[in-house]
Design a protein around this motif. Structure first.
Motif, PDB file in Angstrom:
ATOM      1  N   GLY A   1       0.868  -1.226  -0.043  1.00  0.00           N
ATOM      2  CA  GLY A   1      -0.036   0.101  -0.031  1.00  0.00           C
ATOM      3  C   GLY A   1       0.827   1.163  -0.010  1.00  0.00           C
ATOM      4  O   GLY A   1       0.657   2.326  -0.759  1.00  0.00           O
ATOM      5  N   ILE A   2       1.956   1.331   0.881  1.00  0.00           N
ATOM      6  CA  ILE A   2       2.703   2.296   0.902  1.00  0.00           C
ATOM      7  C   ILE A   2       3.770   2.560  -0.423  1.00  0.00           C
ATOM      8  O   ILE A   2       3.775   4.025  -0.909  1.00  0.00           O
ATOM      9  CB  ILE A   2       3.693   2.367   2.076  1.00  0.00           C
ATOM     10  CG1 ILE A   2       3.009   2.361   3.650  1.00  0.00           C
ATOM     11  CG2 ILE A   2       4.607   3.517   2.237  1.00  0.00           C
ATOM     12  CD1 ILE A   2       3.772   1.790   4.503  1.00  0.00           C
ATOM     13  N   ALA A   3       3.912   1.509  -0.858  1.00  0.00           N
ATOM     14  CA  ALA A   3       4.656   1.547  -2.241  1.00  0.00           C
ATOM     15  C   ALA A   3       3.894   2.194  -3.276  1.00  0.00           C
ATOM     16  O   ALA A   3       4.540   2.837  -4.009  1.00  0.00           O
ATOM     17  CB  ALA A   3       5.250   0.125  -2.433  1.00  0.00           C
ATOM     18  N   VAL A   4       2.648   1.571  -3.413  1.00  0.00           N
ATOM     19  CA  VAL A   4       2.008   2.191  -4.531  1.00  0.00           C
ATOM     20  C   VAL A   4       1.662   3.924  -4.279  1.00  0.00           C
ATOM     21  O   VAL A   4       1.742   4.540  -5.258  1.00  0.00           O
ATOM     22  CB  VAL A   4       0.504   1.370  -4.551  1.00  0.00           C
ATOM     23  CG1 VAL A   4      -0.541   2.277  -5.315  1.00  0.00           C
ATOM     24  CG2 VAL A   4       0.675   0.049  -4.856  1.00  0.00           C
TER      25      VAL A   4
ATOM     26  N   THR B   1       1.975 -11.099 -11.261  1.00  0.00           N
ATOM     27  CA  THR B   1       2.274  -9.846 -10.187  1.00  0.00           C
ATOM     28  C   THR B   1       1.182  -9.208 -10.281  1.00  0.00           C
ATOM     29  O   THR B   1       0.938  -8.519  -8.937  1.00  0.00           O
ATOM     30  CB  THR B   1       3.435  -9.264 -10.926  1.00  0.00           C
ATOM     31  OG1 THR B   1       4.631  -9.987 -11.062  1.00  0.00           O
ATOM     32  CG2 THR B   1       4.014  -8.000  -9.966  1.00  0.00           C
ATOM     33  N   LEU B   2       0.257  -8.727 -11.256  1.00  0.00           N
ATOM     34  CA  LEU B   2      -0.602  -7.875 -11.279  1.00  0.00           C
ATOM     35  C   LEU B   2      -1.966  -8.254 -10.401  1.00  0.00           C
ATOM     36  O   LEU B   2      -2.337  -7.515  -9.545  1.00  0.00           O
ATOM     37  CB  LEU B   2      -0.907  -7.397 -12.631  1.00  0.00           C
ATOM     38  CG  LEU B   2       0.356  -6.937 -13.549  1.00  0.00           C
ATOM     39  CD1 LEU B   2       0.047  -6.722 -14.980  1.00  0.00           C
ATOM     40  CD2 LEU B   2       0.909  -5.322 -12.944  1.00  0.00           C
ATOM     41  N   PRO B   3      -2.271  -9.529 -10.758  1.00  0.00           N
ATOM     42  CA  PRO B   3      -3.329  -9.922  -9.554  1.00  0.00           C
ATOM     43  C   PRO B   3      -2.872 -10.111  -8.236  1.00  0.00           C
ATOM     44  O   PRO B   3      -3.676  -9.976  -7.356  1.00  0.00           O
ATOM     45  CB  PRO B   3      -3.804 -11.392 -10.324  1.00  0.00           C
ATOM     46  CG  PRO B   3      -3.479 -11.189 -11.804  1.00  0.00           C
ATOM     47  CD  PRO B   3      -2.158 -10.208 -11.638  1.00  0.00           C
ATOM     48  N   ARG B   4      -1.572 -10.239  -8.080  1.00  0.00           N
ATOM     49  CA  ARG B   4      -1.155 -10.522  -6.751  1.00  0.00           C
ATOM     50  C   ARG B   4      -1.225  -9.077  -6.030  1.00  0.00           C
ATOM     51  O   ARG B   4      -1.368  -9.195  -4.685  1.00  0.00           O
ATOM     52  CB  ARG B   4       0.464 -10.857  -6.877  1.00  0.00           C
ATOM     53  CG  ARG B   4       1.132 -10.835  -5.202  1.00  0.00           C
ATOM     54  CD  ARG B   4       0.516 -12.109  -4.720  1.00  0.00           C
ATOM     55  NE  ARG B   4       1.284 -12.274  -3.273  1.00  0.00           N
ATOM     56  CZ  ARG B   4       0.871 -11.991  -2.286  1.00  0.00           C
ATOM     57  NH1 ARG B   4      -0.539 -11.971  -2.077  1.00  0.00           N
ATOM     58  NH2 ARG B   4       1.425 -12.149  -1.141  1.00  0.00           N
ATOM     59  N   LEU B   5      -0.954  -8.209  -6.640  1.00  0.00           N
ATOM     60  CA  LEU B   5      -1.174  -6.813  -5.982  1.00  0.00           C
ATOM     61  C   LEU B   5      -2.424  -6.433  -5.639  1.00  0.00           C
ATOM     62  O   LEU B   5      -2.858  -5.981  -4.470  1.00  0.00           O
ATOM     63  CB  LEU B   5      -0.532  -5.765  -6.640  1.00  0.00           C
ATOM     64  CG  LEU B   5       0.925  -5.553  -6.930  1.00  0.00           C
ATOM     65  CD1 LEU B   5       1.314  -4.638  -8.160  1.00  0.00           C
ATOM     66  CD2 LEU B   5       1.553  -5.291  -5.779  1.00  0.00           C
ATOM     67  N   LEU B   6      -3.578  -7.170  -6.390  1.00  0.00           N
ATOM     68  CA  LEU B   6      -4.983  -7.048  -6.087  1.00  0.00           C
ATOM     69  C   LEU B   6      -5.355  -7.577  -4.860  1.00  0.00           C
ATOM     70  O   LEU B   6      -6.029  -7.336  -3.903  1.00  0.00           O
ATOM     71  CB  LEU B   6      -5.812  -7.512  -7.193  1.00  0.00           C
ATOM     72  CG  LEU B   6      -5.351  -6.729  -8.364  1.00  0.00           C
ATOM     73  CD1 LEU B   6      -6.587  -7.209  -9.766  1.00  0.00           C
ATOM     74  CD2 LEU B   6      -5.814  -5.279  -8.471  1.00  0.00           C
ATOM     75  N   ASP B   7      -4.680  -8.918  -4.779  1.00  0.00           N
ATOM     76  CA  ASP B   7      -4.775  -9.896  -3.435  1.00  0.00           C
ATOM     77  C   ASP B   7      -4.211  -9.156  -2.252  1.00  0.00           C
ATOM     78  O   ASP B   7      -4.648  -9.350  -1.194  1.00  0.00           O
ATOM     79  CB  ASP B   7      -3.997 -11.140  -3.757  1.00  0.00           C
ATOM     80  CG  ASP B   7      -4.563 -12.142  -4.919  1.00  0.00           C
ATOM     81  OD1 ASP B   7      -5.954 -11.757  -5.069  1.00  0.00           O
ATOM     82  OD2 ASP B   7      -4.085 -12.754  -5.279  1.00  0.00           O
ATOM     83  N   MET B   8      -3.129  -8.061  -2.462  1.00  0.00           N
ATOM     84  CA  MET B   8      -2.563  -7.525  -1.534  1.00  0.00           C
ATOM     85  C   MET B   8      -3.435  -6.261  -1.071  1.00  0.00           C
ATOM     86  O   MET B   8      -3.146  -5.309  -0.503  1.00  0.00           O
ATOM     87  CB  MET B   8      -1.358  -7.250  -1.586  1.00  0.00           C
ATOM     88  CG  MET B   8      -0.352  -8.338  -1.758  1.00  0.00           C
ATOM     89  SD  MET B   8       1.326  -7.994  -2.236  1.00  0.00           S
ATOM     90  CE  MET B   8       2.254  -8.136  -0.668  1.00  0.00           C
ATOM     91  N   LYS B   9      -4.827  -6.097  -1.469  1.00  0.00           N
ATOM     92  CA  LYS B   9      -5.715  -4.998  -1.098  1.00  0.00           C
ATOM     93  C   LYS B   9      -5.245  -3.938  -1.892  1.00  0.00           C
ATOM     94  O   LYS B   9      -5.820  -2.868  -1.285  1.00  0.00           O
ATOM     95  CB  LYS B   9      -5.821  -5.037   0.379  1.00  0.00           C
ATOM     96  CG  LYS B   9      -6.024  -6.082   1.352  1.00  0.00           C
ATOM     97  CD  LYS B   9      -7.076  -6.963   1.041  1.00  0.00           C
ATOM     98  CE  LYS B   9      -7.382  -8.138   1.818  1.00  0.00           C
ATOM     99  NZ  LYS B   9      -8.694  -8.846   1.220  1.00  0.00           N
ATOM    100  N   ILE B  10      -4.658  -3.879  -3.029  1.00  0.00           N
ATOM    101  CA  ILE B  10      -4.457  -2.503  -3.897  1.00  0.00           C
ATOM    102  C   ILE B  10      -5.359  -2.492  -4.749  1.00  0.00           C
ATOM    103  O   ILE B  10      -6.048  -3.515  -5.379  1.00  0.00           O
ATOM    104  CB  ILE B  10      -3.150  -2.684  -4.548  1.00  0.00           C
ATOM    105  CG1 ILE B  10      -1.931  -3.070  -3.350  1.00  0.00           C
ATOM    106  CG2 ILE B  10      -2.890  -1.395  -5.094  1.00  0.00           C
ATOM    107  CD1 ILE B  10      -1.872  -1.977  -2.391  1.00  0.00           C
ATOM    108  N   GLU B  11      -6.110  -1.208  -4.866  1.00  0.00           N
ATOM    109  CA  GLU B  11      -7.250  -1.046  -5.814  1.00  0.00           C
ATOM    110  C   GLU B  11      -6.590  -1.165  -7.165  1.00  0.00           C
ATOM    111  O   GLU B  11      -5.719  -0.956  -7.389  1.00  0.00           O
ATOM    112  CB  GLU B  11      -7.857   0.289  -5.761  1.00  0.00           C
ATOM    113  CG  GLU B  11      -8.781   0.542  -4.210  1.00  0.00           C
ATOM    114  CD  GLU B  11     -10.013  -0.440  -4.026  1.00  0.00           C
ATOM    115  OE1 GLU B  11     -10.418  -0.886  -5.218  1.00  0.00           O
ATOM    116  OE2 GLU B  11     -10.362  -0.597  -3.069  1.00  0.00           O
TER     117      GLU B  11
END
Length: 405
Positions: free
Chosen positions: A240-243, A264-274
């Motif tokens: 979240g902070i990185a984004v 990588t892209l769906p993985r970021l979605l799994d990490m609660k990034i919109e």
């Protein structure tokens, strides 16, 4: 080479009372360095103390010693690393520097208690390995152009993906060296700092003082950086902070443990990034693996027989196979393995408008990869096959790692 190493170290040990555990440990490190080993494994077993070297990703048993010397060897390593010599029941991590002539070797140490006593794994970080640049990392001309275009952007994220030991940190360091100019402020937060980079502020993660990747990232923002490198995005908070950092006018470089760039892209979605944040911040994702290089001293080529060609075509496809097969026969330079050194193979996914739309629609990794391939992305397997046809690696080596792709 391995038999020569074994005989020299055993000769040191067999000096009976004159034998010194200090010189024994030094000799092991120096010979591992000469063999281009990345790790030394020192493991106690019922039959003795086993020494193994990891060379080009493969683990080789070099020699063994009686278990009577086990405690002395571990104690010597603990003293060098500044670890507690009276603690035998918990894991300990440390680091020391070994200097031999012009060679300076940073040694990262991990000691853990096992059934037969404490073992030690030593990671060798040699300064001679720091000289890699983007141009020497084996990128195709087209992939190199994509990466240079991405790093010229003043903000956004560049992510390098792959399993442990696939060379992600080496690629990040090459990117940092490419960006390292007097007018650019670069700050990194790493765990651990593997190499010192002149002109770059490097911060070591320290859990004991609460300095995590997430907390370090917050502090870095007050250092007025242009470029930030985070060793690894491990959790939702760091992601979240990185984004947010990438959105606020900073170029952020990091690694992520995924199988390929598309995942990588769906993985970021799994990490609660919109999804709209992922689509607007990620510039490029680079996936990589390391393949062993055919030894240049004993490399031979042979014309493929019809049956061999049909067999290989059944695995890789007819268009991937040439008329020749390259292999290493084995010689003194490669310790009879036929391989010497490693080379990376890559998959570079550029976040284009079509890929952004797929991210916003929360499409699967497979669908995102198919879109990227349709737009000209070179798959990791095709990059590996291209290098096999050039005689840099073998079809057998590609097949050995194919299950990981």
């Amino acid at each position: 080479m391995f038999s020569e190493i074994k005989s020299k170290i055993l000769a040191e040990y067999e000096q009976a009372e004159e034998a010194s555990v200090i010189s024994l440990v030094s000799l092991v490190i120096e010979h591992a360095h000469m063999a281009c080993a990345s790790d030394i494994h020192i493991d106690p077993f019922e039959e003795g103390l086993i020494f193994r070297f990891r060379v080009d990703g493969m683990l080789y048993k070099i020699f063994s010693l009686p278990r009577t010397i086990h405690q002395e060897v571990i104690s010597r390593i603990k003293i060098l690393s500044g670890l507690r010599t009276d603690e035998h029941q918990s894991a300990q991590d440390g680091r020391f520097r070994h200097v031999k002539g012009s060679d300076c070797i940073d040694v990262r140490v991990s000691i853990v208690p096992t059934y037969y006593g404490e073992n030690a794994v030593l990671r060798l970080l040699s300064e001679r390995l720091e000289n890699g640049s983007l141009e020497t990392l084996g990128f195709t001309e087209k992939n190199l152009e994509k990466i240079k275009l991405a790093v010229k952007k003043p903000f956004g994220m560049i992510l390098v993906t792959g399993p442990t030991g696939s060379g992600k940190t080496t690629t990040l360091y090459a990117l940092l060296k490419y960006l390292n100019l007097p007018e650019i402020s670069i700050v990194t937060i790493e765990d651990p700092i593997e190499y010192s980079l002149p002109g770059i502020e490097q911060i070591q993660v320290n859990p004991k003082t609460g300095l995590s990747f997430a907390n370090g990232l917050r502090s870095i923002l007050r250092q007025d950086p242009n470029v930030i490198m985070v060793g690894e995005i491990r959790d939702n908070e760091t992601a979240g902070i990185a984004v947010n950092v990438a959105l606020t006018g900073h170029l952020l470089l990091s690694t992520l443990h995924t199988n390929d760039p598309a995942t990588t892209l769906p993985r970021l979605l799994d990490m609660k990034i919109e999804s709209y944040l992922v689509a607007s911040t990620v510039n490029i994702a680079v996936g990589q693996r390391l393949l062993r290089k055919i030894c240049s001293h004993c490399k031979v080529s042979k014309v493929l027989q019809k049956s061999e060609k049909e067999s290989l075509a059944g695995i890789y496809g007819k268009e991937a196979i040439g008329d020749f097969l390259f292999e290493g026969k084995g010689c003194e330079n490669c310790s009879g393995t036929g391989y010497k050194g490693r080379l990376p193979v890559h998959e570079v996914l550029q976040v284009t408008e079509k890929v952004r739309l797929a991210i916003l629609q929360k499409r699967t990794a497979g669908e995102i990869k198919n879109i990227a391939l349709s737009e000209g992305m070179l798959s990791m397997e095709d990059d590996a096959l291209f290098k096999a046809r050039q005689g840099l690696t073998s079809f057998e080596e590609i097949l050995r790692l194919k299950l990981e792709w």
